[in-house]
Motif scaffolding. Structure first.
Motif, PDB file in Angstrom:
ATOM      1  N   SER A   4       0.830  -1.193   0.000  1.00 46.87           N
ATOM      2  CA  SER A   4       0.000   0.000   0.000  1.00 46.87           C
ATOM      3  C   SER A   4       0.869   1.250   0.000  1.00 46.87           C
ATOM      4  CB  SER A   4      -0.917   0.024   1.228  1.00 46.87           C
ATOM      5  OG  SER A   4      -1.584   1.264   1.337  1.00 46.87           O
ATOM      6  N   ALA A   5       0.536   2.184  -0.886  1.00 46.74           N
ATOM      7  CA  ALA A   5       1.243   3.458  -0.945  1.00 46.74           C
ATOM      8  C   ALA A   5       0.454   4.562  -0.251  1.00 46.74           C
ATOM      9  CB  ALA A   5       1.512   3.840  -2.389  1.00 46.74           C
ATOM     10  N   ALA A   6      -0.616   4.207   0.429  1.00 40.35           N
ATOM     11  CA  ALA A   6      -1.456   5.202   1.091  1.00 40.35           C
ATOM     12  C   ALA A   6      -0.710   5.844   2.255  1.00 40.35           C
ATOM     13  CB  ALA A   6      -2.743   4.547   1.593  1.00 40.35           C
ATOM     14  N   GLY A   7      -0.789   7.170   2.339  1.00 38.26           N
ATOM     15  CA  GLY A   7      -0.235   7.877   3.484  1.00 38.26           C
ATOM     16  C   GLY A   7       1.265   8.050   3.485  1.00 38.26           C
ATOM     17  N   LEU A   8       1.934   7.731   2.387  1.00 40.22           N
ATOM     18  CA  LEU A   8       3.389   7.885   2.340  1.00 40.22           C
ATOM     19  C   LEU A   8       3.756   9.364   2.268  1.00 40.22           C
ATOM     20  CD1 LEU A   8       4.431   5.148  -0.262  1.00 40.22           C
ATOM     21  CD2 LEU A   8       4.567   5.003   2.231  1.00 40.22           C
ATOM     22  N   VAL A  16       7.729   5.287  -5.538  1.00 37.72           N
ATOM     23  CA  VAL A  16       6.522   4.517  -5.846  1.00 37.72           C
ATOM     24  C   VAL A  16       6.368   4.390  -7.361  1.00 37.72           C
ATOM     25  CG1 VAL A  16       4.005   4.447  -5.660  1.00 37.72           C
ATOM     26  CG2 VAL A  16       5.370   5.231  -3.717  1.00 37.72           C
ATOM     27  N   ARG A  17       6.612   5.485  -8.059  1.00 28.52           N
ATOM     28  CA  ARG A  17       6.483   5.478  -9.523  1.00 28.52           C
ATOM     29  C   ARG A  17       7.494   4.517 -10.157  1.00 28.52           C
ATOM     30  NH1 ARG A  17       6.971  10.437 -10.068  1.00 28.52           N
ATOM     31  NH2 ARG A  17       9.163  10.561 -10.696  1.00 28.52           N
ATOM     32  N   LEU A 112       5.015  -1.708   3.763  1.00 25.07           N
ATOM     33  CA  LEU A 112       5.528  -2.143   2.469  1.00 25.07           C
ATOM     34  C   LEU A 112       4.689  -1.500   1.366  1.00 25.07           C
ATOM     35  CD1 LEU A 112       6.196  -5.942   3.136  1.00 25.07           C
ATOM     36  CD2 LEU A 112       7.727  -3.992   3.456  1.00 25.07           C
ATOM     37  N   PHE A 113       5.353  -0.802   0.438  1.00 23.96           N
ATOM     38  CA  PHE A 113       4.597  -0.071  -0.575  1.00 23.96           C
ATOM     39  C   PHE A 113       4.935  -0.451  -2.008  1.00 23.96           C
ATOM     40  CE2 PHE A 113       8.338   2.602   0.262  1.00 23.96           C
ATOM     41  CZ  PHE A 113       8.769   2.928  -1.020  1.00 23.96           C
ATOM     42  N   PRO A 130      13.670  -7.143  -4.539  1.00 29.21           N
ATOM     43  CA  PRO A 130      13.848  -5.991  -3.660  1.00 29.21           C
ATOM     44  C   PRO A 130      12.473  -5.442  -3.248  1.00 29.21           C
ATOM     45  CG  PRO A 130      15.138  -5.777  -5.695  1.00 29.21           C
ATOM     46  CD  PRO A 130      14.112  -6.842  -5.913  1.00 29.21           C
ATOM     47  N   VAL A 131      12.184  -5.509  -1.948  1.00 32.62           N
ATOM     48  CA  VAL A 131      10.899  -5.062  -1.406  1.00 32.62           C
ATOM     49  C   VAL A 131      11.090  -3.669  -0.806  1.00 32.62           C
ATOM     50  CG1 VAL A 131       9.072  -5.556   0.265  1.00 32.62           C
ATOM     51  CG2 VAL A 131      10.206  -7.440  -0.943  1.00 32.62           C
ATOM     52  N   LEU A 132      10.218  -2.729  -1.183  1.00 37.24           N
ATOM     53  CA  LEU A 132      10.344  -1.347  -0.752  1.00 37.24           C
ATOM     54  C   LEU A 132       9.466  -1.074   0.467  1.00 37.24           C
ATOM     55  CD1 LEU A 132      10.118   0.313  -4.287  1.00 37.24           C
ATOM     56  CD2 LEU A 132      12.175  -0.373  -3.044  1.00 37.24           C
ATOM     57  N   GLY A 133      10.044  -0.430   1.477  1.00 41.86           N
ATOM     58  CA  GLY A 133       9.287  -0.150   2.686  1.00 41.86           C
ATOM     59  C   GLY A 133       9.481   1.264   3.196  1.00 41.86           C
ATOM     60  N   TRP A 134       8.478   1.752   3.918  1.00 39.34           N
ATOM     61  CA  TRP A 134       8.522   3.058   4.575  1.00 39.34           C
ATOM     62  C   TRP A 134       8.546   2.816   6.077  1.00 39.34           C
ATOM     63  CZ3 TRP A 134       9.616   7.671   5.807  1.00 39.34           C
ATOM     64  CH2 TRP A 134       8.818   8.473   6.629  1.00 39.34           C
ATOM     65  N   TRP A 135       9.582   3.324   6.742  1.00 40.37           N
ATOM     66  CA  TRP A 135       9.774   3.116   8.175  1.00 40.37           C
ATOM     67  C   TRP A 135       9.031   4.225   8.920  1.00 40.37           C
ATOM     68  CZ3 TRP A 135      15.386   2.479  10.490  1.00 40.37           C
ATOM     69  CH2 TRP A 135      15.338   1.639  11.612  1.00 40.37           C
ATOM     70  N   HIS A 136       7.719   4.083   9.003  1.00 43.72           N
ATOM     71  CA  HIS A 136       6.899   5.157   9.559  1.00 43.72           C
ATOM     72  C   HIS A 136       7.050   5.292  11.072  1.00 43.72           C
ATOM     73  CE1 HIS A 136       3.928   2.221  11.049  1.00 43.72           C
ATOM     74  NE2 HIS A 136       3.987   1.650   9.862  1.00 43.72           N
TER      75      HIS A 136
END
Length: 220
Positions: A4-8, A16-17, A112-113, A130-136
């Motif tokens: 999910s790319a919500a709230g990034l 994301v693009r 994970l986005f 390669p898995v992309l993540g945001w460390w919120h």
């Protein structure tokens, strides 16, 4: 487990693009064997926000390991059976599990986005997602098992884009590739290749001297 790319944060929009549009050949010339050979693996490309802005989480592998010893890398490793389908959610679970095992981070603080196309590391036979993540919600990280990891550290994206910190490695085999001299480490190989392509396609790359070379030890 879903992406999910919500709230990034807005600054992650270019990443994301990239995840949505990049093709395997744009990332590497080493692609998974067509016969399905190779060990399914995953790495966590984790973006956080530190005192100096956006940053990436990296670790330095122990010198005693059988493959890629002593190299800075993203947290990650081979899929376990309990991770599930290598073509489905398996890499997502493996990336988080390995990151927790290697750095002690709390997976609940990671969103994970995206995931990049699967790539191949010929020297070890790994097929890597390669898995992309945001460390919120960052949590303390450190070496969990010294037999696997020498240190855990973050690198500001500003240092990775700084032309003074960029170079080209020349392997004894003749292979040339991008490198980053950051946090008292030489980041090269697969990890540097992923960072290099992310910076490029996200539009963050600054002009740098590709003639600046860093030799690699023959044991690398």
């Amino acid at each position: 487990m879903v992406l999910s790319a919500a709230g990034l944060p807005e600054w992650l929009a270019p990443v994301v693009r990239v995840a949505e549009t990049v093709r395997p050949v744009q990332l590497s010339r080493f692609l998974p064997p067509e016969d399905g050979a190779g060990r399914p693996s995953a790495v966590l490309v984790l973006f956080g926000e530190g005192a100096r802005g956006p940053e990436l989480l990296l670790m330095e592998r122990a010198t005693s390991l059988r493959s890629h010893a002593g190299q800075p890398s993203f947290p990650g490793g081979a899929l376990d059976p309990e991770d599930g389908d290598p073509r489905g959610e398996g890499p997502l679970r493996a990336a988080l599990r390995e990151a927790e095992e290697e750095t002690g981070l709390d997976p609940k603080g990671v969103q994970l986005f995206g995931a990049l196309p699967r790539l191949y590391i010929p020297v070890s036979g790994f097929v890597v997602t390669p898995v992309l993540g945001w460390w919120h919600t960052p949590t303390p990280v450190d070496v969990v098992d010294p037999a696997e990891t020498a240190r855990v550290f973050t690198v500001p994206v500003a240092d990775l884009t700084n032309p003074d910190n960029r170079a080209t490695t020349v392997h004894p085999s003749g292979h040339r590739g991008p490198a980053f001299l950051v946090e008292s480490a030489l980041v090269w190989g697969f990890t540097a290749g992923i960072i290099d392509r992310l910076l490029h396609y996200a539009g963050w790359e600054l002009p740098w001297d590709r003639d600046k070379q860093v030799p690699l030890d023959w044991r690398s």
